[in-house]
Design a protein around this motif. Sequence first.
Motif, PDB file in Angstrom:
ATOM      1  N   ALA A 101       9.148   3.193  22.725  1.00 21.40           N
ATOM      2  CA  ALA A 101       9.372   4.108  21.597  1.00 21.40           C
ATOM      3  C   ALA A 101       8.543   5.369  21.800  1.00 21.40           C
ATOM      4  CB  ALA A 101       8.982   3.437  20.287  1.00 21.40           C
ATOM      5  N   ARG A 102       9.103   6.497  21.413  1.00 21.45           N
ATOM      6  CA  ARG A 102       8.362   7.758  21.443  1.00 21.45           C
ATOM      7  C   ARG A 102       7.384   7.776  20.272  1.00 21.45           C
ATOM      8  NH1 ARG A 102      13.411   8.919  20.864  1.00 21.45           N
ATOM      9  NH2 ARG A 102      13.079  10.142  18.976  1.00 21.45           N
ATOM     10  N   PRO A 103       6.281   8.489  20.377  1.00 17.38           N
ATOM     11  CA  PRO A 103       5.373   8.607  19.232  1.00 17.38           C
ATOM     12  C   PRO A 103       6.079   9.302  18.061  1.00 17.38           C
ATOM     13  CG  PRO A 103       4.278   9.308  21.247  1.00 17.38           C
ATOM     14  CD  PRO A 103       5.725   9.117  21.585  1.00 17.38           C
ATOM     15  N   ALA A 104       5.899   8.787  16.869  1.00 16.95           N
ATOM     16  CA  ALA A 104       6.524   9.371  15.677  1.00 16.95           C
ATOM     17  C   ALA A 104       5.770  10.625  15.264  1.00 16.95           C
ATOM     18  CB  ALA A 104       6.519   8.370  14.535  1.00 16.95           C
ATOM     19  N   GLY A 105       6.504  11.622  14.835  1.00 15.94           N
ATOM     20  CA  GLY A 105       5.899  12.826  14.276  1.00 15.94           C
ATOM     21  C   GLY A 105       5.474  12.561  12.838  1.00 15.94           C
ATOM     22  N   PHE A 106       4.590  13.397  12.331  1.00 10.66           N
ATOM     23  CA  PHE A 106       4.085  13.212  10.976  1.00 10.66           C
ATOM     24  C   PHE A 106       5.216  13.300   9.951  1.00 10.66           C
ATOM     25  CE2 PHE A 106       2.150  14.501   6.988  1.00 10.66           C
ATOM     26  CZ  PHE A 106       1.158  13.546   6.866  1.00 10.66           C
ATOM     27  N   GLU A 107       6.103  14.263  10.114  1.00 10.98           N
ATOM     28  CA  GLU A 107       7.210  14.426   9.159  1.00 10.98           C
ATOM     29  C   GLU A 107       8.147  13.224   9.173  1.00 10.98           C
ATOM     30  OE1 GLU A 107       7.536  16.697   6.783  1.00 10.98           O
ATOM     31  OE2 GLU A 107       5.595  17.455   7.456  1.00 10.98           O
ATOM     32  N   GLN A 108       8.449  12.702  10.353  1.00 10.91           N
ATOM     33  CA  GLN A 108       9.326  11.537  10.443  1.00 10.91           C
ATOM     34  C   GLN A 108       8.676  10.319   9.807  1.00 10.91           C
ATOM     35  OE1 GLN A 108      10.188  10.017  14.337  1.00 10.91           O
ATOM     36  NE2 GLN A 108      11.914   8.816  13.599  1.00 10.91           N
ATOM     37  N   LEU A 148      10.955   1.090  10.249  1.00 11.57           N
ATOM     38  CA  LEU A 148      11.979   2.096   9.988  1.00 11.57           C
ATOM     39  C   LEU A 148      11.891   3.234  11.005  1.00 11.57           C
ATOM     40  CD1 LEU A 148      14.332   2.789   8.160  1.00 11.57           C
ATOM     41  CD2 LEU A 148      12.727   3.936   6.623  1.00 11.57           C
ATOM     42  N   CYS A 149      10.690   3.631  11.360  1.00 15.45           N
ATOM     43  CA  CYS A 149      10.529   4.627  12.428  1.00 15.45           C
ATOM     44  C   CYS A 149      11.099   4.092  13.738  1.00 15.45           C
ATOM     45  CB  CYS A 149       9.062   4.995  12.616  1.00 15.45           C
ATOM     46  SG  CYS A 149       8.393   6.078  11.350  1.00 15.45           S
ATOM     47  N   ARG A 150      10.838   2.812  13.999  1.00  9.99           N
ATOM     48  CA  ARG A 150      11.318   2.209  15.251  1.00  9.99           C
ATOM     49  C   ARG A 150      12.842   2.203  15.318  1.00  9.99           C
ATOM     50  NH1 ARG A 150      12.504   2.088  19.575  1.00  9.99           N
ATOM     51  NH2 ARG A 150      12.198   0.430  21.111  1.00  9.99           N
ATOM     52  N   MET A 151      13.493   2.023  14.178  1.00  9.55           N
ATOM     53  CA  MET A 151      14.962   2.077  14.152  1.00  9.55           C
ATOM     54  C   MET A 151      15.466   3.452  14.568  1.00  9.55           C
ATOM     55  SD  MET A 151      15.939   0.004  10.729  1.00  9.55           S
ATOM     56  CE  MET A 151      15.179  -1.555  10.343  1.00  9.55           C
ATOM     57  N   GLY A 152      14.628   4.467  14.409  1.00 13.18           N
ATOM     58  CA  GLY A 152      14.966   5.822  14.843  1.00 13.18           C
ATOM     59  C   GLY A 152      14.469   6.142  16.244  1.00 13.18           C
ATOM     60  N   GLY A 153      13.889   5.152  16.933  1.00  7.05           N
ATOM     61  CA  GLY A 153      13.450   5.341  18.314  1.00  7.05           C
ATOM     62  C   GLY A 153      12.020   5.818  18.475  1.00  7.05           C
ATOM     63  N   THR A 154      11.268   5.862  17.375  1.00  8.51           N
ATOM     64  CA  THR A 154       9.880   6.304  17.466  1.00  8.51           C
ATOM     65  C   THR A 154       8.959   5.242  16.882  1.00  8.51           C
ATOM     66  OG1 THR A 154       9.931   7.408  15.315  1.00  8.51           O
ATOM     67  CG2 THR A 154      10.552   8.734  17.236  1.00  8.51           C
ATOM     68  N   TRP A 155       7.654   5.471  17.043  1.00  8.97           N
ATOM     69  CA  TRP A 155       6.673   4.521  16.524  1.00  8.97           C
ATOM     70  C   TRP A 155       5.423   5.269  16.078  1.00  8.97           C
ATOM     71  CZ3 TRP A 155       7.188  -0.441  15.336  1.00  8.97           C
ATOM     72  CH2 TRP A 155       6.032  -1.177  15.038  1.00  8.97           C
ATOM     73  N   PRO A 156       4.984   5.093  14.822  1.00  7.04           N
ATOM     74  CA  PRO A 156       3.691   5.649  14.408  1.00  7.04           C
ATOM     75  C   PRO A 156       2.592   4.688  14.834  1.00  7.04           C
ATOM     76  CG  PRO A 156       4.686   4.500  12.579  1.00  7.04           C
ATOM     77  CD  PRO A 156       5.660   4.408  13.725  1.00  7.04           C
ATOM     78  N   THR A 157       1.366   5.032  14.603  1.00  5.09           N
ATOM     79  CA  THR A 157       0.277   4.087  14.845  1.00  5.09           C
ATOM     80  C   THR A 157       0.108   3.251  13.589  1.00  5.09           C
ATOM     81  OG1 THR A 157      -0.828   5.590  16.364  1.00  5.09           O
ATOM     82  CG2 THR A 157      -2.166   3.829  15.416  1.00  5.09           C
ATOM     83  N   TRP A 158       0.319   1.947  13.717  1.00  8.63           N
ATOM     84  CA  TRP A 158       0.127   1.024  12.592  1.00  8.63           C
ATOM     85  C   TRP A 158      -1.335   0.604  12.599  1.00  8.63           C
ATOM     86  CZ3 TRP A 158      -1.483  -4.100  12.496  1.00  8.63           C
ATOM     87  CH2 TRP A 158      -1.385  -4.748  11.249  1.00  8.63           C
ATOM     88  N   CYS A 159      -1.974   0.672  11.445  1.00 11.92           N
ATOM     89  CA  CYS A 159      -3.400   0.349  11.341  1.00 11.92           C
ATOM     90  C   CYS A 159      -3.668  -0.651  10.222  1.00 11.92           C
ATOM     91  CB  CYS A 159      -4.214   1.605  11.032  1.00 11.92           C
ATOM     92  SG  CYS A 159      -4.016   2.949  12.202  1.00 11.92           S
TER      93      CYS A 159
END
Length: 147
Positions: A51-58, A89-100
Motif C-alpha cells: 500500500a502507498r502511504p496515505a495522505g493526510f486529506e485521504q 478504509l484507506c487500504r480499500m483505496g490502495g493506501t495505508w496511514p500509520t496505525w498507532c
Amino acid sequence: MSFDPTMALAPEAFRRRERWAARVAVAAARVLARRPPKSIAAILTTLSRRARPAGFEQASRARAVVTGTSLACASPQGCLARSIATALLCRMGGTWPTWCAGVRTLPPFGAHAWVTAEGREVGEPTPPGYHRVLLQVPPAREKDGPT
C-alpha cells in the motif's frame, strides 16, 4: 450542548460506495478490536503490504466517513474500532496511514488508538505529544515489521 466534530458531516455527504465500504471496514474493525494488541498489529501489518502511504486529506476523509457511518466509532470510547476502520478504509483505496496504539502522557492514564498521516495525528483534538506510541503499523515502505 457540546459540539462533536466527528459528526459534522451527515451520512448523505458521502457517496453511497464510501458508506458501504465504511460499513464493511467498521464490521471488520469490530471483529479485530476483540483481539490482543500484538495480534491486531500482525494482522494490520499483513494488510498494509503493497500500500502507498496515505495522505493526510485521504486519511481525514476516511475517518470522517467511518465516524459518519458508525455511532460506535464516533464515540470517545470507540477509538480502537475507529482507528482500525479508518486504516482499513484507506487500504480499500490502495493506501495505508500509520496505525498507532498507545497511552496519554498526562494524567489520568488511558489507552488510545489513532492514525497518523504525513506525520500528523488525524482528527485528534489533542495537542501534539499528548499521546505516546507503544505499538504502530506504518505504511509498508516505511517499516520492516510492527513496532
